[in-house]
Design an enzyme around this catalytic site. Structure first.
Site, PDB file in Angstrom:
ATOM      1  N   GLU A  99      -1.484  -8.565   4.700  1.00  0.00           N
ATOM      2  CA  GLU A  99      -1.422  -8.810   6.160  1.00  0.00           C
ATOM      3  C   GLU A  99      -2.820  -8.893   6.784  1.00  0.00           C
ATOM      4  O   GLU A  99      -2.972  -9.439   7.877  1.00  0.00           O
ATOM      5  CB  GLU A  99      -0.582  -7.721   6.847  1.00  0.00           C
ATOM      6  CG  GLU A  99      -1.303  -6.414   7.174  1.00  0.00           C
ATOM      7  CD  GLU A  99      -1.474  -5.478   5.985  1.00  0.00           C
ATOM      8  OE1 GLU A  99      -1.172  -5.889   4.836  1.00  0.00           O
ATOM      9  OE2 GLU A  99      -1.914  -4.333   6.193  1.00  0.00           O
ATOM     10  N   CYS A 140       0.818  -1.218   0.000  1.00  0.00           N
ATOM     11  CA  CYS A 140       0.000   0.000   0.000  1.00  0.00           C
ATOM     12  C   CYS A 140       0.848   1.264   0.000  1.00  0.00           C
ATOM     13  O   CYS A 140       1.537   1.553  -0.967  1.00  0.00           O
ATOM     14  CB  CYS A 140      -1.002  -0.047   1.163  1.00  0.00           C
ATOM     15  SG  CYS A 140      -2.370   1.107   0.928  1.00  0.00           S
ATOM     16  N   HIS A 170      -3.595  -5.257   0.889  1.00  0.00           N
ATOM     17  CA  HIS A 170      -3.066  -5.551   2.228  1.00  0.00           C
ATOM     18  C   HIS A 170      -3.044  -7.056   2.504  1.00  0.00           C
ATOM     19  O   HIS A 170      -3.977  -7.576   3.125  1.00  0.00           O
ATOM     20  CB  HIS A 170      -3.910  -4.839   3.297  1.00  0.00           C
ATOM     21  CG  HIS A 170      -3.724  -3.366   3.320  1.00  0.00           C
ATOM     22  ND1 HIS A 170      -2.771  -2.748   4.112  1.00  0.00           N
ATOM     23  CD2 HIS A 170      -4.340  -2.378   2.628  1.00  0.00           C
ATOM     24  CE1 HIS A 170      -2.820  -1.436   3.914  1.00  0.00           C
ATOM     25  NE2 HIS A 170      -3.769  -1.186   3.018  1.00  0.00           N
TER      26      HIS A 170
END
Ligand SMILES: [Mn+2]
Length: 240
Positions: free
Chosen positions: A220, A114, A218
């Site tokens: 994660e 990002c 993202h």
């Protein structure tokens, strides 16, 4: 064999820290730690600091990971802040730019997420849309907050014969929490994935001897529920 050491550039929580006696605190979203652990890597956090420390920090790890967060400070690509700009941290920008340059100098792999990908592009000479309202062809929702990450999906097309295509296939769905995006891509980078409205969703190095992988979504946030997102961590930690 020892585990690959992964340096993760941390963020600082500057505001609304009453629970911490108004002291700012240093943090990395837990998904990055878990994703690296699960991939068999050893995460090390780099707190925001003097850019001159970058050499020693990078010397101590095998690879560099840049997370998401604030908007990139526009004067770094010679623009004035537009009214739509979100929170920025020039302190974080300068430290992470030094980390990127040092990782390139030491020929260590870089994985960016990002904002990390946006800052990478700016560091290498590219520019950003400060807000997607500047983009004429904008017609996909890219900031899906507050939709839960596992549901916040738009499709991407991935360039064939890339590592990302091996991991994701040439059509995939990713989450999306960004209102900025790459405008002019840096000369040394090449786009390898796009959303349906043409926003660059992933980049790699044009020179294949330089190991850079940047994504606009993202991993994660969904690496436990979406196997392909953990494959990104596995590839970065074990193979890249
Ligand atoms: Mn997107």
């Amino acid at each position: 064999m020892s585990k690959p050491k992964i340096g993760i550039a941390a963020n600082q929580h500057y505001q609304d820290n009453q629970a911490f006696f108004d002291q700012p605190f240093t943090y990395v979203p837990q998904g990055f730690i878990n994703g690296v652990h699960q991939a068999g890597g050893l995460p090390f956090l780099f707190p925001i600091g003097d850019p001159e420390l970058a050499h020693e920090y990078i010397s101590g790890v095998d690879k560099l990971l840049l997370a998401g967060g604030q908007d990139v400070t526009p004067f770094l690509y010679d623009e004035e802040p537009r009214p739509e700009l979100g929170a920025t941290s020039i302190e974080r920008d300068r430290f992470e730019i030094a980390l990127i340059k040092e990782a390139l100098k030491q020929n260590k792999p870089i994985f960016t997420v990002c904002r990390g990908t946006q800052l990478l592009n700016v560091t290498l000479g590219g520019t950003l849309y400060q807000d997607l309202s500047q983009y004429d062809q904008w017609r996909v929702k890219h900031d899906m907050y507050p939709t839960f990450p596992a549901f916040a999906l738009h499709s991407i097309t991935v360039k064939s014969n890339t590592v990302l295509a091996q991991l994701f296939g040439e059509k995939a769905q990713v989450n999306s929490y960004h209102h900025q995006a790459i405008q002019k891509i840096a000369e040394s980078l090449t786009p390898i994935a796009w959303s349906e409205d043409g926003i660059i969703e992933a980049v790699e190095s044009r020179d294949t001897s330089t190991r850079i992988l940047g994504v606009q979504w993202h991993p994660e946030l969904t690496h436990t529920s979406d196997p392909k997102e953990q494959r990104l961590f596995d590839y970065f930690v074990q193979t890249f």
